[in-house]
Design a protein around this motif. Structure first.
Motif, PDB file in Angstrom:
ATOM      1  N   TYR A  68      43.518  48.541  32.052  1.00 11.66           N
ATOM      2  CA  TYR A  68      42.559  47.235  31.642  1.00 11.66           C
ATOM      3  C   TYR A  68      42.999  45.991  32.547  1.00 11.66           C
ATOM      4  CZ  TYR A  68      40.743  43.446  28.770  1.00 11.66           C
ATOM      5  OH  TYR A  68      39.994  41.885  28.331  1.00 11.66           O
ATOM      6  N   GLY A  69      42.237  45.857  33.500  1.00 12.23           N
ATOM      7  CA  GLY A  69      42.625  44.676  34.427  1.00 12.23           C
ATOM      8  C   GLY A  69      42.124  43.316  33.880  1.00 12.23           C
ATOM      9  N   ALA A  70      43.013  42.616  33.412  1.00 14.19           N
ATOM     10  CA  ALA A  70      42.611  40.986  33.004  1.00 14.19           C
ATOM     11  C   ALA A  70      42.542  40.365  34.207  1.00 14.19           C
ATOM     12  CB  ALA A  70      43.506  40.603  32.363  1.00 14.19           C
ATOM     13  N   LEU A  71      41.253  40.189  34.775  1.00 14.47           N
ATOM     14  CA  LEU A  71      40.801  39.351  35.940  1.00 14.47           C
ATOM     15  C   LEU A  71      40.632  38.048  35.972  1.00 14.47           C
ATOM     16  CD1 LEU A  71      38.072  42.027  36.861  1.00 14.47           C
ATOM     17  CD2 LEU A  71      39.730  41.222  38.631  1.00 14.47           C
ATOM     18  N   THR A  72      41.193  37.433  36.836  1.00 16.80           N
ATOM     19  CA  THR A  72      41.183  35.888  37.187  1.00 16.80           C
ATOM     20  C   THR A  72      39.879  35.616  37.805  1.00 16.80           C
ATOM     21  OG1 THR A  72      42.371  33.958  37.942  1.00 16.80           O
ATOM     22  CG2 THR A  72      42.187  35.937  39.642  1.00 16.80           C
ATOM     23  N   ASN A  73      39.623  34.352  38.064  1.00 17.40           N
ATOM     24  CA  ASN A  73      38.368  33.895  38.751  1.00 17.40           C
ATOM     25  C   ASN A  73      38.420  34.594  40.218  1.00 17.40           C
ATOM     26  OD1 ASN A  73      39.527  31.709  37.132  1.00 17.40           O
ATOM     27  ND2 ASN A  73      37.427  30.824  37.608  1.00 17.40           N
ATOM     28  N   ILE A  89      43.715  23.205  37.314  1.00 16.18           N
ATOM     29  CA  ILE A  89      44.411  24.364  38.121  1.00 16.18           C
ATOM     30  C   ILE A  89      43.559  25.608  37.528  1.00 16.18           C
ATOM     31  CG2 ILE A  89      46.620  25.365  38.634  1.00 16.18           C
ATOM     32  CD1 ILE A  89      46.558  22.356  39.540  1.00 16.18           C
ATOM     33  N   ARG A  90      43.457  26.386  38.749  1.00 17.01           N
ATOM     34  CA  ARG A  90      43.071  28.006  38.511  1.00 17.01           C
ATOM     35  C   ARG A  90      43.637  28.825  39.418  1.00 17.01           C
ATOM     36  NH1 ARG A  90      41.641  25.385  34.766  1.00 17.01           N
ATOM     37  NH2 ARG A  90      39.354  25.355  33.692  1.00 17.01           N
ATOM     38  N   ASP A  91      43.579  30.323  39.169  1.00 17.98           N
ATOM     39  CA  ASP A  91      43.889  30.961  39.898  1.00 17.98           C
ATOM     40  C   ASP A  91      42.946  31.730  40.479  1.00 17.98           C
ATOM     41  OD1 ASP A  91      44.735  33.855  40.988  1.00 17.98           O
ATOM     42  OD2 ASP A  91      46.777  33.375  39.810  1.00 17.98           O
ATOM     43  N   PHE A  92      42.444  31.792  41.979  1.00 17.07           N
ATOM     44  CA  PHE A  92      41.242  32.321  42.478  1.00 17.07           C
ATOM     45  C   PHE A  92      41.832  33.646  43.276  1.00 17.07           C
ATOM     46  CE2 PHE A  92      40.441  27.664  42.284  1.00 17.07           C
ATOM     47  CZ  PHE A  92      39.245  28.003  41.369  1.00 17.07           C
ATOM     48  N   LEU A  93      40.949  34.624  43.286  1.00 15.22           N
ATOM     49  CA  LEU A  93      41.264  35.867  44.007  1.00 15.22           C
ATOM     50  C   LEU A  93      40.058  36.372  44.751  1.00 15.22           C
ATOM     51  CD1 LEU A  93      43.539  37.976  44.442  1.00 15.22           C
ATOM     52  CD2 LEU A  93      42.422  39.483  42.463  1.00 15.22           C
ATOM     53  N   TYR A  94      40.173  36.574  46.029  1.00 14.56           N
ATOM     54  CA  TYR A  94      39.087  37.078  46.683  1.00 14.56           C
ATOM     55  C   TYR A  94      38.793  38.464  46.271  1.00 14.56           C
ATOM     56  CZ  TYR A  94      36.257  37.847  51.010  1.00 14.56           C
ATOM     57  OH  TYR A  94      35.349  38.346  52.015  1.00 14.56           O
ATOM     58  N   VAL A  95      37.151  38.570  46.340  1.00 16.27           N
ATOM     59  CA  VAL A  95      36.701  39.934  45.672  1.00 16.27           C
ATOM     60  C   VAL A  95      37.534  41.267  46.408  1.00 16.27           C
ATOM     61  CG1 VAL A  95      34.675  40.043  47.180  1.00 16.27           C
ATOM     62  CG2 VAL A  95      34.810  41.007  44.798  1.00 16.27           C
ATOM     63  N   ASN A  96      37.867  41.262  47.629  1.00 18.69           N
ATOM     64  CA  ASN A  96      38.218  42.329  48.089  1.00 18.69           C
ATOM     65  C   ASN A  96      39.650  42.819  47.675  1.00 18.69           C
ATOM     66  OD1 ASN A  96      35.806  42.362  49.655  1.00 18.69           O
ATOM     67  ND2 ASN A  96      36.795  42.458  51.571  1.00 18.69           N
ATOM     68  N   ASP A  97      40.403  41.755  47.509  1.00 17.44           N
ATOM     69  CA  ASP A  97      41.724  41.939  46.977  1.00 17.44           C
ATOM     70  C   ASP A  97      41.391  42.474  45.476  1.00 17.44           C
ATOM     71  OD1 ASP A  97      43.070  40.998  49.239  1.00 17.44           O
ATOM     72  OD2 ASP A  97      42.921  38.922  48.616  1.00 17.44           O
ATOM     73  N   ALA A  98      40.648  42.175  44.819  1.00 17.83           N
ATOM     74  CA  ALA A  98      40.381  42.352  43.441  1.00 17.83           C
ATOM     75  C   ALA A  98      40.038  44.019  43.491  1.00 17.83           C
ATOM     76  CB  ALA A  98      39.423  41.627  42.702  1.00 17.83           C
ATOM     77  N   ALA A  99      39.352  44.249  44.553  1.00 17.79           N
ATOM     78  CA  ALA A  99      39.018  45.846  44.415  1.00 17.79           C
ATOM     79  C   ALA A  99      40.165  46.506  44.827  1.00 17.79           C
ATOM     80  CB  ALA A  99      37.843  45.799  45.486  1.00 17.79           C
ATOM     81  N   GLU A 100      40.822  46.107  45.434  1.00 19.50           N
ATOM     82  CA  GLU A 100      42.117  46.857  45.752  1.00 19.50           C
ATOM     83  C   GLU A 100      43.212  46.930  44.621  1.00 19.50           C
ATOM     84  OE1 GLU A 100      43.040  48.712  48.571  1.00 19.50           O
ATOM     85  OE2 GLU A 100      41.103  48.160  49.529  1.00 19.50           O
ATOM     86  N   ALA A 101      43.070  45.922  43.943  1.00 21.12           N
ATOM     87  CA  ALA A 101      43.917  45.958  42.666  1.00 21.12           C
ATOM     88  C   ALA A 101      43.540  46.852  41.662  1.00 21.12           C
ATOM     89  CB  ALA A 101      43.975  44.358  42.058  1.00 21.12           C
ATOM     90  N   VAL A 156      38.876  52.821  33.909  1.00 20.13           N
ATOM     91  CA  VAL A 156      39.676  51.421  34.517  1.00 20.13           C
ATOM     92  C   VAL A 156      38.533  50.253  34.365  1.00 20.13           C
ATOM     93  CG1 VAL A 156      40.433  50.206  36.619  1.00 20.13           C
ATOM     94  CG2 VAL A 156      40.724  52.765  36.428  1.00 20.13           C
ATOM     95  N   ALA A 157      38.930  49.379  33.333  1.00 26.17           N
ATOM     96  CA  ALA A 157      37.958  48.270  32.953  1.00 26.17           C
ATOM     97  C   ALA A 157      38.296  46.956  33.204  1.00 26.17           C
ATOM     98  CB  ALA A 157      37.864  48.316  31.370  1.00 26.17           C
ATOM     99  N   ALA A 158      37.044  46.459  33.892  1.00 26.22           N
ATOM    100  CA  ALA A 158      37.457  44.909  34.101  1.00 26.22           C
ATOM    101  C   ALA A 158      37.568  44.082  32.873  1.00 26.22           C
ATOM    102  CB  ALA A 158      36.230  44.553  35.074  1.00 26.22           C
ATOM    103  N   GLY A 159      38.619  43.293  32.789  1.00 28.15           N
ATOM    104  CA  GLY A 159      38.855  42.405  31.569  1.00 28.15           C
ATOM    105  C   GLY A 159      38.699  40.855  32.148  1.00 28.15           C
ATOM    106  N   THR A 160      39.169  40.201  31.534  1.00 27.96           N
ATOM    107  CA  THR A 160      39.372  38.730  31.831  1.00 27.96           C
ATOM    108  C   THR A 160      40.442  37.754  31.353  1.00 27.96           C
ATOM    109  OG1 THR A 160      38.181  36.811  31.757  1.00 27.96           O
ATOM    110  CG2 THR A 160      37.836  37.959  30.068  1.00 27.96           C
ATOM    111  N   VAL A 161      40.862  37.203  31.998  1.00 29.64           N
ATOM    112  CA  VAL A 161      42.074  36.083  31.607  1.00 29.64           C
ATOM    113  C   VAL A 161      41.524  35.111  30.625  1.00 29.64           C
ATOM    114  CG1 VAL A 161      43.507  36.539  33.823  1.00 29.64           C
ATOM    115  CG2 VAL A 161      41.768  34.617  33.708  1.00 29.64           C
TER     116      VAL A 161
END
Length: 315
Positions: free
Chosen positions: A162-167, A209-221, A104-109
């Motif tokens: 592969y998770g394309a992570l937002t900010n 404009i940006r899309d922001f995600l709290y880190v605990n939510d990113a971990a659950e994702a 499970v890899a952390a990618g990026t948008v």
């Protein structure tokens, strides 16, 4: 996946790694090994391979990378390219040799081609076109990582998500006001401005404009992808937030009353980036934190730990 399987998390000392290990433990995964630079230098292929062959993990969450914000990206292009390419190659190859079942890899948008084909960004467009110049080298290493994962599944029988992570943002972030991502950098600036009685200086005019995600939510994702996902998924809130609204949220939460100076001559990167997360939501993911809640929790953590924070204001 069994709760008794051995899991490795690279980048375990970072903001996302810390949140993920806590979340995995909360989900009942007790055999989690966090890898930090003090455990093994991921740029050293021999040592990475040795560790993976000793541990024999079933799953690897690969989060480790050299990460900067806009300012840092502009200053460290080739360092970012060299180090992240080396890290990704060593980790994926060690997974193959240790016969890991899933990565499970952390990618990026930031890896999306620009100008964007569709907004909100959709997974099928990820590799079309070239990334924005402000994030070019970092983005290309994340694209290369995805290609390596695709090849490893086809010829090495390793499943991947592969998770394309937002900010992302939250506790344990890097609040360096010179080179961090937008949220921690702005929080750090606001914190210092309140201490000094100065105004808060912000790059741009606030319309981005940006899309922001709290880190605990990113971990659950990421855990959702581990348990249910295969392939490429955007990891985001699915909500676009104007930088002006973000700044006002930070100012209100931190109690800054000295005012804001918008530095409209500074670089701002991409004007607008909103990320479609419907594919991830279809697996059952739902963020728990609004931007106001996440900012409030982050500032509370920072206030409690400020004596140990390097704000980078000396540079």
């Amino acid at each position: 996946m069994s709760r008794n399987d051995t899991i490795i998390v690279t980048g375990a000392g970072g903001i996302l790694g810390r949140a993920l290990i806590t979340a995995l433990n909360n989900h009942g995964y007790d055999h989690v090994i966090g890898i930090t630079r003090s455990v093994v230098d991921l740029t050293n292929a021999r040592n990475v391979e040795k560790l993976f062959l000793e541990v024999r993990p079933t799953t690897v969450f690969h989060l480790a990378s050299r990460v900067y914000g806009l300012g840092g990206n502009l200053d460290h292009h080739l360092d970012i390219f060299r180090e992240n390419t080396t890290i990704n190659l060593n980790v994926v190859e060690s997974c193959r040799k240790a016969m890991v079942k899933k990565i499970v890899a952390a990618g990026t948008v930031a890896a999306y081609g620009y100008p964007y084909i569709n907004v909100p960004l959709k997974e099928e467009d990820l590799l079309i076109g070239q990334p924005h110049d402000s994030e070019y080298c970092y983005s290309q290493t994340k694209r290369h990582l995805l290609h390596h994962l695709i090849a490893s599944k086809r010829w090495g029988k390793i499943d991947y998500a592969y998770g394309a992570l937002t900010n992302i943002y939250g506790p344990w972030d890097k609040f360096d006001v010179q080179s961090s991502h937008v949220v921690p950098s702005l929080i750090g600036k606001a914190f210092l401005a309140k201490q000094s009685g100065n105004k808060l200086h912000v790059w741009g005019d606030g319309s981005q404009i940006r899309d922001f995600l709290y880190v605990n939510d990113a971990a659950e994702a990421l855990i959702t992808l581990f348990e249910k996902g295969s392939g490429v998924y955007n990891i985001s809130s699915g909500v676009g937030v104007a930088i002006s609204d973000l700044v006002n949220c930070i100012v209100d939460s931190i109690g800054l009353s000295t005012g804001i100076v918008w530095e409209k001559d500074k670089p701002v990167g991409i004007k607008s980036r909103i990320v479609d997360n419907s594919k991830l939501v279809s697996l059952g993911f739902c963020p728990d934190h609004s931007i106001a809640d996440g900012i409030s929790e982050t500032i509370a953590w920072l206030s409690a730990n400020s004596s140990n924070i390097d704000f980078g204001e000396r540079r």
